[in-house]
Scaffold this motif. Structure first.
Motif, PDB file in Angstrom:
ATOM      1  N   SER A  82      15.446  71.089  32.287  1.00 51.55           N
ATOM      2  CA  SER A  82      16.300  70.500  32.578  1.00 51.55           C
ATOM      3  C   SER A  82      15.285  68.932  31.454  1.00 51.55           C
ATOM      4  CB  SER A  82      16.602  69.471  33.733  1.00 51.55           C
ATOM      5  OG  SER A  82      15.652  67.652  33.966  1.00 51.55           O
ATOM      6  N   SER A 108      17.682  68.936  25.121  1.00 47.70           N
ATOM      7  CA  SER A 108      18.454  70.169  25.185  1.00 47.70           C
ATOM      8  C   SER A 108      18.727  71.294  25.534  1.00 47.70           C
ATOM      9  CB  SER A 108      17.618  71.090  23.915  1.00 47.70           C
ATOM     10  OG  SER A 108      16.190  71.399  24.474  1.00 47.70           O
ATOM     11  N   ALA A 128      11.769  71.719  37.624  1.00 41.95           N
ATOM     12  CA  ALA A 128      10.398  70.740  38.715  1.00 41.95           C
ATOM     13  C   ALA A 128       9.985  69.822  38.776  1.00 41.95           C
ATOM     14  CB  ALA A 128       8.968  71.800  37.880  1.00 41.95           C
ATOM     15  N   GLY A 159      14.914  65.400  33.111  1.00 42.87           N
ATOM     16  CA  GLY A 159      15.443  64.878  31.362  1.00 42.87           C
ATOM     17  C   GLY A 159      14.009  65.007  30.686  1.00 42.87           C
ATOM     18  N   PHE A 217      10.833  64.982  28.739  1.00 43.22           N
ATOM     19  CA  PHE A 217      10.246  63.689  28.524  1.00 43.22           C
ATOM     20  C   PHE A 217      11.244  62.350  28.390  1.00 43.22           C
ATOM     21  CE2 PHE A 217       7.790  66.666  25.678  1.00 43.22           C
ATOM     22  CZ  PHE A 217       6.712  66.766  25.864  1.00 43.22           C
ATOM     23  N   GLN A 243       8.798  58.779  27.995  1.00 39.92           N
ATOM     24  CA  GLN A 243       8.554  58.076  26.389  1.00 39.92           C
ATOM     25  C   GLN A 243       9.473  58.521  25.190  1.00 39.92           C
ATOM     26  OE1 GLN A 243       5.334  59.355  26.413  1.00 39.92           O
ATOM     27  NE2 GLN A 243       4.967  60.970  27.995  1.00 39.92           N
ATOM     28  N   LEU A 244      10.314  58.263  25.275  1.00 46.37           N
ATOM     29  CA  LEU A 244      11.818  57.793  24.475  1.00 46.37           C
ATOM     30  C   LEU A 244      11.527  56.545  24.441  1.00 46.37           C
ATOM     31  CD1 LEU A 244      14.387  60.028  25.604  1.00 46.37           C
ATOM     32  CD2 LEU A 244      13.067  59.932  23.075  1.00 46.37           C
ATOM     33  N   VAL A 282      15.536  55.978  18.653  1.00 51.02           N
ATOM     34  CA  VAL A 282      16.278  57.552  18.440  1.00 51.02           C
ATOM     35  C   VAL A 282      17.477  57.671  17.089  1.00 51.02           C
ATOM     36  CG1 VAL A 282      16.218  57.955  20.551  1.00 51.02           C
ATOM     37  CG2 VAL A 282      18.098  56.920  20.253  1.00 51.02           C
ATOM     38  N   GLU A 306      10.549  74.703  40.816  1.00 48.27           N
ATOM     39  CA  GLU A 306       9.794  75.024  39.863  1.00 48.27           C
ATOM     40  C   GLU A 306       9.626  76.748  39.846  1.00 48.27           C
ATOM     41  OE1 GLU A 306       5.577  74.177  40.887  1.00 48.27           O
ATOM     42  OE2 GLU A 306       5.209  76.151  39.336  1.00 48.27           O
ATOM     43  N   VAL A 307      10.228  77.232  38.171  1.00 44.19           N
ATOM     44  CA  VAL A 307      10.605  78.284  38.019  1.00 44.19           C
ATOM     45  C   VAL A 307       9.158  78.875  38.241  1.00 44.19           C
ATOM     46  CG1 VAL A 307      11.163  80.025  35.846  1.00 44.19           C
ATOM     47  CG2 VAL A 307      12.486  77.828  36.651  1.00 44.19           C
ATOM     48  N   ILE A 326      11.966  75.449  28.778  1.00 47.70           N
ATOM     49  CA  ILE A 326      10.235  75.311  29.482  1.00 47.70           C
ATOM     50  C   ILE A 326       9.333  75.407  27.880  1.00 47.70           C
ATOM     51  CG2 ILE A 326       8.489  76.843  30.433  1.00 47.70           C
ATOM     52  CD1 ILE A 326       9.949  77.533  32.810  1.00 47.70           C
ATOM     53  N   SER A 365       2.676  66.193  23.256  1.00 47.25           N
ATOM     54  CA  SER A 365       3.804  65.105  22.942  1.00 47.25           C
ATOM     55  C   SER A 365       4.938  65.528  22.435  1.00 47.25           C
ATOM     56  CB  SER A 365       3.644  64.507  21.715  1.00 47.25           C
ATOM     57  OG  SER A 365       2.367  63.273  23.330  1.00 47.25           O
TER      58      SER A 365
HETATM   59  C1  LIG Z   1       4.878  59.856  23.757  1.00 50.33           C
HETATM   60  C2  LIG Z   1       6.587  60.547  22.914  1.00 50.33           C
HETATM   61  C3  LIG Z   1       6.989  59.378  22.371  1.00 50.33           C
HETATM   62  C4  LIG Z   1       8.175  60.128  22.315  1.00 50.33           C
HETATM   63  N1  LIG Z   1       8.899  58.577  21.816  1.00 50.33           N
HETATM   64  C5  LIG Z   1      10.090  59.037  21.194  1.00 50.33           C
HETATM   65  C6  LIG Z   1      11.512  58.858  20.704  1.00 50.33           C
HETATM   66  O1  LIG Z   1      10.404  57.190  20.473  1.00 50.33           O
HETATM   67  N2  LIG Z   1      12.131  58.943  19.971  1.00 50.33           N
HETATM   68  C7  LIG Z   1      12.516  60.668  19.634  1.00 50.33           C
HETATM   69  O2  LIG Z   1      13.594  60.693  19.354  1.00 50.33           O
HETATM   70  N3  LIG Z   1      11.514  61.681  20.511  1.00 50.33           N
HETATM   71  C8  LIG Z   1      10.792  61.032  20.902  1.00 50.33           C
HETATM   72  N4  LIG Z   1       9.702  62.115  21.726  1.00 50.33           N
HETATM   73  C9  LIG Z   1       9.882  63.286  22.003  1.00 50.33           C
HETATM   74  C10 LIG Z   1      11.038  63.623  22.318  1.00 50.33           C
HETATM   75  O3  LIG Z   1      11.331  62.851  23.940  1.00 50.33           O
HETATM   76  C11 LIG Z   1      10.740  65.083  23.239  1.00 50.33           C
HETATM   77  O4  LIG Z   1      10.944  65.961  22.245  1.00 50.33           O
HETATM   78  C12 LIG Z   1      12.403  65.363  23.693  1.00 50.33           C
HETATM   79  O5  LIG Z   1      12.538  64.853  24.514  1.00 50.33           O
HETATM   80  C13 LIG Z   1      12.132  66.386  24.461  1.00 50.33           C
HETATM   81  O6  LIG Z   1      13.349  67.598  24.610  1.00 50.33           O
HETATM   82  P1  LIG Z   1      12.865  69.055  25.342  1.00 50.33           P
HETATM   83  O7  LIG Z   1      14.453  69.719  25.540  1.00 50.33           O
HETATM   84  O8  LIG Z   1      12.149  70.196  24.386  1.00 50.33           O
HETATM   85  O9  LIG Z   1      12.989  69.264  26.656  1.00 50.33           O
HETATM   86  P2  LIG Z   1      11.185  68.240  27.390  1.00 50.33           P
HETATM   87  O10 LIG Z   1      11.345  67.349  27.723  1.00 50.33           O
HETATM   88  O11 LIG Z   1      10.252  69.502  27.385  1.00 50.33           O
HETATM   89  O12 LIG Z   1      11.803  69.082  29.003  1.00 50.33           O
HETATM   90  C14 LIG Z   1      11.227  70.890  29.566  1.00 50.33           C
HETATM   91  C15 LIG Z   1      11.522  70.161  31.068  1.00 50.33           C
HETATM   92  O13 LIG Z   1      11.037  71.909  31.978  1.00 50.33           O
HETATM   93  C16 LIG Z   1      10.677  71.654  33.004  1.00 50.33           C
HETATM   94  N5  LIG Z   1       9.802  72.437  33.171  1.00 50.33           N
HETATM   95  C17 LIG Z   1       9.081  72.505  33.149  1.00 50.33           C
HETATM   96  N6  LIG Z   1       8.560  73.572  33.052  1.00 50.33           N
HETATM   97  C18 LIG Z   1       8.819  73.679  34.694  1.00 50.33           C
HETATM   98  C19 LIG Z   1       8.867  75.198  35.322  1.00 50.33           C
HETATM   99  N7  LIG Z   1       8.327  75.733  35.439  1.00 50.33           N
HETATM  100  N8  LIG Z   1      10.119  75.253  35.849  1.00 50.33           N
HETATM  101  C20 LIG Z   1      11.243  73.984  36.619  1.00 50.33           C
HETATM  102  N9  LIG Z   1      11.381  73.111  35.449  1.00 50.33           N
HETATM  103  C21 LIG Z   1       9.853  73.417  34.580  1.00 50.33           C
HETATM  104  C22 LIG Z   1       9.350  70.140  32.449  1.00 50.33           C
HETATM  105  O14 LIG Z   1       9.770  68.657  33.942  1.00 50.33           O
HETATM  106  C23 LIG Z   1      10.870  69.338  31.647  1.00 50.33           C
HETATM  107  O15 LIG Z   1      11.990  68.485  32.775  1.00 50.33           O
HETATM  108  C24 LIG Z   1       8.473  62.069  22.442  1.00 50.33           C
HETATM  109  C25 LIG Z   1       7.600  62.183  23.181  1.00 50.33           C
HETATM  110  C26 LIG Z   1       6.687  61.686  23.917  1.00 50.33           C
HETATM  111  C27 LIG Z   1       5.459  62.809  24.259  1.00 50.33           C
END
Ligand SMILES: Cc1cc2nc3c(=O)[nH]c(=O)nc-3n(C[C@H](O)[C@H](O)[C@H](O)COP(=O)(O)OP(=O)(O)OC[C@H]3O[C@@H](n4cnc5c(N)ncnc54)[C@H](O)[C@@H]3O)c2cc1C
Length: 512
Positions: free
Chosen positions: A10, A13, A33, A38, A40, A55-56, A59, A246-247, A282, A453
């Motif tokens: 979740s 994206s 999981a 949300g 990160f 982490q955010l 933006v 958890e998948v 994931i 990250s």
């Molecule tokens: C330190 C840091 C600072 C940042 N600062 C900023 C910022 O200031 N501004 C900005 O725009 N972006 C920032 N980002 C980047 C931004 O937070 C991420 O790029 C974005 O949130 C990633 O989203 P995502 O859709 O890839 O999913 P992710 O956030 O990667 O979410 C994946 C989800 O899948 C779940 N998951 C994983 N494995 C399983 C499983 N086996 N079963 C069920 N669920 C699972 C996880 O728990 C998670 O909820 C930052 C990132 C970091 C690490």
């Protein structure tokens, strides 16, 4: 009930994709999981009164008519989810010994400020800043969906951009002969990438740098409200978000994905979830390992072979009886470096684990918006972010818990020493709550492999033509996350919306 889209994870994206699909009438289920949605972008609460976003920080692309706003409009959330703008005259305050530079929205003003600091390099500075603008425009033209007539009408920009396909930020600094201090000031937002100039893709840097120039934002009701609002759209439209699920594997027959197996972490029961189409939020490499990498086409196997971006060290603090605005903080971030050279600063921390002269970001979320508070009225939140090495922390944590805790404490103290010396004397006296997050914390709570990250590392190799996208080579299965799109709040909004547009053939985003 027949499910149209089953979404594993979740993250932002995933939630954007699921909300758009649910709103368009599709049956959607999301499995997460963690106990919070949300990824990160999740918000956690401690001591029953302090809330921190994992982490955010800040933006982009959230102003009227920009991509995030267009998506929120499509979801009827644009009045509900609003943003506060950072100070356009200086949204990032860069600080290093002997020099300071506030980055303004205007490139002309940026040139003026840099030329004032380094008058003998005026020509190089102007050429560099103009090249950044040109390369950014070219990148816009070259990002799919490509309009060939626009490329032809702006061939100069496109060629300029393509010439940097394999360039790091350092390559371009060197090409234009910028003085070392100017390089450091311009690249001090390196924690936004967790990479130093000599590894960072020039493309990644120009996208982020120019996007924040066009407007840096923070959500009026904090990031938690953004996530909750997306979840609400899913649920109000008949969808479901299962937390603590958890998948553990994907159900695959003959290169067709039919769903997933997931364990309910509260009951420890395993369930099968099936759907017409499965969306994977994931980490793609981890998902491919669950499925069996050999099931993917050769091209995909190559694309899946990315290295992860470095992990990070976070400090979340609550301060009381002090107004951080009296100490130079406000609607901006501060980036501190004690070094002249950011490459050296990075390697000292990342490879030598030496934080005695740290470079880090300082953010103050409660100064950007006053609409709702993430802490009691008489408190403010201040956070610090820097890089940290996953293997080192993992090894410490498994072999010697005490040493692991001491290392976290040591880094915290080095950072607080610098802040007290340069910005807020007696800061420690005002701290009423503090907690640190290491690479293993990141792995545990954001479920990111090796505590990464930004998904795949933001090097030229990963940002070029071979970058993964939503296609998986398996049937009824698509990737949807930072590594198969682009990392960041706005880029992951775009990644989720792009997949929605592709699968529904409903193209609503204008002019990326
Ligand atoms: C330190 C840091 C600072 C940042 N600062 C900023 C910022 O200031 N501004 C900005 O725009 N972006 C920032 N980002 C980047 C931004 O937070 C991420 O790029 C974005 O949130 C990633 O989203 P995502 O859709 O890839 O999913 P992710 O956030 O990667 O979410 C994946 C989800 O899948 C779940 N998951 C994983 N494995 C399983 C499983 N086996 N079963 C069920 N669920 C699972 C996880 O728990 C998670 O909820 C930052 C990132 C970091 C690490």
């Amino acid at each position: 009930m027949k499910i149209d889209y089953l979404v594993a994870g979740s993250g932002l994206s995933a939630l954007v994709f699921a909300a758009l699909m649910a709103k368009s009438g599709k049956k959607v289920q999301v499995l997460e999981a963690h106990e919070y949605p949300g990824g990160f972008g999740h918000t956690f609460e401690l001591a029953r009164k302090y809330k921190f976003n994992a982490q955010l920080h800040y933006v982009w692309d959230c102003g009227e008519g920009q991509v995030v706003n267009q998506i929120l409009k499509k979801l009827d959330l644009d009045k509900e989810v609003t943003f506060e703008q950072y100070n356009p005259d200086g949204f990032d305050h860069m600080r290093m010994p002997g020099y300071s530079l506030d980055i303004p929205s205007s490139s002309e003003e940026l040139i003026n400020r840099l030329v004032n600091l380094f008058p003998q390099y005026a020509h190089s500075i102007k050429r560099f800043v103009l090249e950044v603008t040109k390369a950014r425009e070219g990148l816009r033209r070259l990002t799919p969906p490509i309009n060939p007539s626009k490329i032809i009408s702006d061939l100069g920009q496109s060629f300029c951009t393509l010439s940097y396909l394999n360039s790091t930020l350092q390559d371009v600094f060197d090409k234009f002969g910028l003085p070392q201090e100017a390089q450091t000031l311009l690249a001090s937002q390196w924690p936004d990438f967790l990479l130093p100039p000599d590894q960072l893709s020039f493309y990644a840097w120009i996208v982020l740098f120019t996007a924040y120039q066009a407007g840096a934002y923070y959500p009026t009701k904090h990031f938690e409200h953004v996530i909750d609002s997306l979840v609400k759209v899913i649920e109000d439209n008949g969808g479901k978000v299962f937390l603590n699920h958890e998948v553990t594997n994907f159900i695959v027959t003959d290169k067709t994905v039919a769903g997933v197996k997931a364990i309910d972490k509260k009951t420890r029961n395993t369930h099968e979830f099936t759907a017409e189409t499965t969306i994977c939020n994931i980490d793609p490499k981890r998902a491919a390992e669950m499925i069996g990498v050999d099931k993917f086409s050769r091209t995909l196997q190559k694309k899946l072979n990315y290295e992860y971006s470095p992990s990070n060290f976070m400090v979340y603090c609550v301060v009381k009886d002090i107004d951080l605005r009296d100490y130079g903080f406000g609607k901006w971030n501060t980036f501190h470096t004690g070094h002249r050279n950011l490459n050296e600063a990075f390697y000292q921390m990342y490879e030598n684990h030496d934080f005695s002269n740290p470079s880090f970001a300082i953010t103050t979320p409660t100064l950007i918006t006053e609409h709702t508070r993430d802490c009691p009225e008489d408190c403010q939140i201040i956070e610090f972010l820097t890089v940290a090495n996953y293997d080192y922390f993992k090894q410490l944590k498994t072999s010697n818990k005490k040493a692991y805790k001491e290392k976290k404490e040591e880094i915290l103290n080095y950072i607080l020493d610098v802040v007290e010396k340069n910005y807020i004397p007696n800061l420690r006296k005002h701290i009423v709550f503090q907690i640190t997050g290491s690479p293993t914390t990141n792995e545990r709570f954001c479920w990111c492999p090796q505590g990464n990250s930004y998904g795949s590392n933001l090097t030229p190799k990963n940002m070029g033509i071979g970058r993964l996208n939503y296609q998986t080579s398996l049937k009824n299965f698509y990737f949807c996350n930072a590594s198969s799109g682009y990392p960041g709040f706005a880029p992951t909004f775009w990644t989720g919306a792009r997949l929605y547009q592709t699968l529904s053939n409903n193209w609503f985003i204008q002019d990326k």
